[in-house]
Design a protein around this motif. Structure first.
Motif, mmCIF file in Angstrom:
data_model
loop_
_atom_site.group_PDB
_atom_site.id
_atom_site.type_symbol
_atom_site.label_atom_id
_atom_site.label_comp_id
_atom_site.label_asym_id
_atom_site.label_seq_id
_atom_site.Cartn_x
_atom_site.Cartn_y
_atom_site.Cartn_z
ATOM 1 N N ALA A 21 0.836 -1.205 0.000
ATOM 2 C CA ALA A 21 0.000 0.000 0.000
ATOM 3 C C ALA A 21 0.868 1.252 0.000
ATOM 4 O O ALA A 21 0.556 2.229 -0.700
ATOM 5 N N LEU A 22 1.956 1.243 0.767
ATOM 6 C CA LEU A 22 2.851 2.392 0.790
ATOM 7 C C LEU A 22 3.469 2.637 -0.577
ATOM 8 O O LEU A 22 3.504 3.770 -1.066
ATOM 9 N N LEU A 23 3.961 1.573 -1.214
ATOM 10 C CA LEU A 23 4.573 1.722 -2.531
ATOM 11 C C LEU A 23 3.562 2.229 -3.558
ATOM 12 O O LEU A 23 3.900 3.056 -4.417
ATOM 13 N N GLU A 24 2.325 1.755 -3.477
ATOM 14 C CA GLU A 24 1.289 2.263 -4.377
ATOM 15 C C GLU A 24 1.037 3.746 -4.135
ATOM 16 O O GLU A 24 0.858 4.520 -5.082
ATOM 17 N N GLN A 25 1.019 4.148 -2.883
ATOM 18 C CA GLN A 25 0.832 5.574 -2.564
ATOM 19 C C GLN A 25 2.014 6.401 -3.079
ATOM 20 O O GLN A 25 1.823 7.459 -3.671
ATOM 21 N N VAL A 26 3.225 5.926 -2.846
ATOM 22 C CA VAL A 26 4.413 6.675 -3.260
ATOM 23 C C VAL A 26 4.470 6.837 -4.776
ATOM 24 O O VAL A 26 4.761 7.927 -5.282
ATOM 25 N N PHE A 27 4.187 5.767 -5.510
ATOM 26 C CA PHE A 27 4.357 5.802 -6.959
ATOM 27 C C PHE A 27 3.090 6.196 -7.718
ATOM 28 O O PHE A 27 3.044 6.087 -8.936
ATOM 29 N N ARG A 28 2.105 6.701 -7.031
ATOM 30 C CA ARG A 28 0.876 7.131 -7.699
ATOM 31 C C ARG A 28 1.109 8.435 -8.452
ATOM 32 O O ARG A 28 2.049 9.171 -8.186
ATOM 33 N N GLY A 29 0.235 8.696 -9.400
ATOM 34 C CA GLY A 29 0.261 9.970 -10.117
ATOM 35 C C GLY A 29 1.508 10.220 -10.938
ATOM 36 O O GLY A 29 1.846 11.363 -11.218
ATOM 37 N N GLY A 30 2.219 9.172 -11.314
ATOM 38 C CA GLY A 30 3.396 9.341 -12.158
ATOM 39 C C GLY A 30 4.683 9.626 -11.415
ATOM 40 O O GLY A 30 5.694 9.941 -12.038
ATOM 41 N N PHE A 31 4.677 9.520 -10.085
ATOM 42 C CA PHE A 31 5.939 9.682 -9.360
ATOM 43 C C PHE A 31 6.829 8.490 -9.687
ATOM 44 O O PHE A 31 6.413 7.341 -9.581
ATOM 45 N N GLY A 32 8.034 8.749 -10.065
ATOM 46 C CA GLY A 32 8.988 7.685 -10.356
ATOM 47 C C GLY A 32 9.020 7.276 -11.818
ATOM 48 O O GLY A 32 10.078 7.102 -12.393
ATOM 49 N N PHE A 33 7.868 7.125 -12.441
ATOM 50 C CA PHE A 33 7.819 6.747 -13.850
ATOM 51 C C PHE A 33 6.439 7.052 -14.424
ATOM 52 O O PHE A 33 5.451 7.142 -13.707
ATOM 53 N N SER A 34 6.423 7.244 -15.729
ATOM 54 C CA SER A 34 5.161 7.467 -16.439
ATOM 55 C C SER A 34 5.360 7.062 -17.893
ATOM 56 O O SER A 34 6.466 6.766 -18.329
ATOM 57 N N ILE A 35 4.272 7.060 -18.639
ATOM 58 C CA ILE A 35 4.330 6.761 -20.068
ATOM 59 C C ILE A 35 3.930 8.028 -20.809
ATOM 60 O O ILE A 35 2.828 8.551 -20.624
ATOM 61 N N GLY A 36 4.854 8.523 -21.618
ATOM 62 C CA GLY A 36 4.604 9.729 -22.400
ATOM 63 C C GLY A 36 4.364 9.393 -23.857
ATOM 64 O O GLY A 36 4.307 8.217 -24.241
ATOM 65 N N ARG B 24 6.339 9.585 -26.256
ATOM 66 C CA ARG B 24 7.501 8.920 -26.860
ATOM 67 C C ARG B 24 7.918 7.664 -26.113
ATOM 68 O O ARG B 24 8.994 7.132 -26.330
ATOM 69 N N GLY B 25 7.079 7.199 -25.185
ATOM 70 C CA GLY B 25 7.390 5.964 -24.477
ATOM 71 C C GLY B 25 7.598 6.165 -22.994
ATOM 72 O O GLY B 25 7.160 7.155 -22.409
ATOM 73 N N TRP B 26 8.324 5.226 -22.405
ATOM 74 C CA TRP B 26 8.528 5.168 -20.968
ATOM 75 C C TRP B 26 9.421 6.303 -20.486
ATOM 76 O O TRP B 26 10.454 6.572 -21.079
ATOM 77 N N ILE B 27 9.032 6.929 -19.383
ATOM 78 C CA ILE B 27 9.826 7.999 -18.784
ATOM 79 C C ILE B 27 10.187 7.585 -17.352
ATOM 80 O O ILE B 27 9.311 7.485 -16.491
ATOM 81 N N SER B 28 11.454 7.309 -17.134
ATOM 82 C CA SER B 28 11.960 6.956 -15.804
ATOM 83 C C SER B 28 12.424 8.240 -15.118
ATOM 84 O O SER B 28 13.223 8.980 -15.658
ATOM 85 N N LYS B 29 11.932 8.471 -13.908
ATOM 86 C CA LYS B 29 12.179 9.749 -13.239
ATOM 87 C C LYS B 29 13.136 9.673 -12.057
ATOM 88 O O LYS B 29 13.407 10.692 -11.426
ATOM 89 N N LEU B 30 13.664 8.495 -11.744
ATOM 90 C CA LEU B 30 14.557 8.358 -10.589
ATOM 91 C C LEU B 30 15.935 7.839 -10.989
ATOM 92 O O LEU B 30 16.611 7.159 -10.214
ATOM 93 N N LYS B 31 16.359 8.179 -12.193
ATOM 94 C CA LYS B 31 17.681 7.748 -12.656
ATOM 95 C C LYS B 31 18.764 8.344 -11.759
ATOM 96 O O LYS B 31 18.577 9.397 -11.157
ATOM 97 N N LEU C 89 11.270 -0.404 -9.134
ATOM 98 C CA LEU C 89 12.535 0.327 -9.145
ATOM 99 C C LEU C 89 13.163 0.428 -10.536
ATOM 100 O O LEU C 89 13.610 1.503 -10.941
ATOM 101 N N MET C 90 13.218 -0.678 -11.263
ATOM 102 C CA MET C 90 13.800 -0.641 -12.601
ATOM 103 C C MET C 90 13.011 0.287 -13.521
ATOM 104 O O MET C 90 13.586 1.054 -14.289
ATOM 105 N N LEU C 91 11.685 0.235 -13.426
ATOM 106 C CA LEU C 91 10.860 1.110 -14.253
ATOM 107 C C LEU C 91 11.123 2.585 -13.943
ATOM 108 O O LEU C 91 11.026 3.436 -14.820
ATOM 109 N N ALA C 92 11.469 2.865 -12.685
ATOM 110 C CA ALA C 92 11.750 4.239 -12.279
ATOM 111 C C ALA C 92 13.170 4.677 -12.640
ATOM 112 O O ALA C 92 13.533 5.830 -12.439
ATOM 113 N N GLY C 93 13.981 3.752 -13.150
ATOM 114 C CA GLY C 93 15.337 4.092 -13.565
ATOM 115 C C GLY C 93 16.393 3.854 -12.509
ATOM 116 O O GLY C 93 17.549 4.242 -12.683
#
Length: 193
Positions: A96-111, A113-120, A154-158
């Motif tokens: 539940a915590l991880l779902e809350q943290v990564f909600r709304g595109g925090f960490g990664f999203s799909i734009g 042009r494709g996957w956008i990793s935000k925690l590289k 984590l990998m999806l977030a970069g």
């Protein structure tokens, strides 16, 4: 080289008697002595609401306590996540915590042009305690409970590299086995690895 380290203790039980808490303290103490900066967050002390709808995951703001954790994740260069394996995966409150943290595109999203990793630029270590022997978890069960966090979040977030420490048979390793794991956590903390 000094690093900023976030330690997230993912056991839902706030009891200080949990071995995961001792592992986190051993890692943190050695990291601080080696010159690293450490922040620690304990899931057991948090109030984590469950997301009930897809729309909640996709939109909206998480509670203030979750936003503070997001800021700590953005601040960190290395993330250490400790959790017990329950029924093959993370405890429900940690999920539940991880779902809350990564909600709304925090960490990664799909734009467009494709996957956008935000925690590289961040690395991670997963420290997992479990009752079954570690080799059984890896070979028979494919370590899917760890892979879900490694690859599905984590990998999806970069975040790279992602390493794991599997502590199997935690109830049967005895004081000597626990002492060896605490020493290993101190060594990893000193290296921020």
């Amino acid at each position: 080289m000094s690093r900023r380290i976030l330690i997230l203790v993912g056991h839902p039980d706030p009891s200080p008697d949990r071995f995961g808490g001792a592992l986190a303290s051993a890692y943190a103490d050695a990291a601080v002595k080696a010159g690293h900066t450490v922040k620690r967050v304990d899931l057991g002390a948090m109030d984590v609401p469950y997301l009930l709808r897809q729309s909640e995951f996709e939109q909206g703001q998480p509670p203030a306590e979750i936003r503070a954790l997001q800021q700590n994740i953005e601040w960190a260069e290395h993330i250490v996540l400790l959790f017990p394996l329950w029924l093959g995966g993370v405890p429900a409150k940690l999920k539940a915590l991880l779902e809350q943290v990564f909600r709304g595109g925090f960490g990664f999203s799909i734009g467009e042009r494709g996957w956008i990793s935000k925690l590289k630029g961040r690395s991670a270590r997963l420290v997992v305690t479990m009752g079954m022997p570690g080799p059984v978890f890896r070979l028979v069960f494919g370590a899917h409970g760890v892979k879900a966090i490694e690859k599905g979040i984590l990998m999806l977030a970069g975040v790279r590299p992602i390493r794991s420490s599997i502590i199997g048979g935690v109830e049967s390793i005895g004081p000597a086995g626990r002492a060896r794991w605490l020493a290993r956590m101190r060594a990893l903390g000193a290296k921020a690895a």
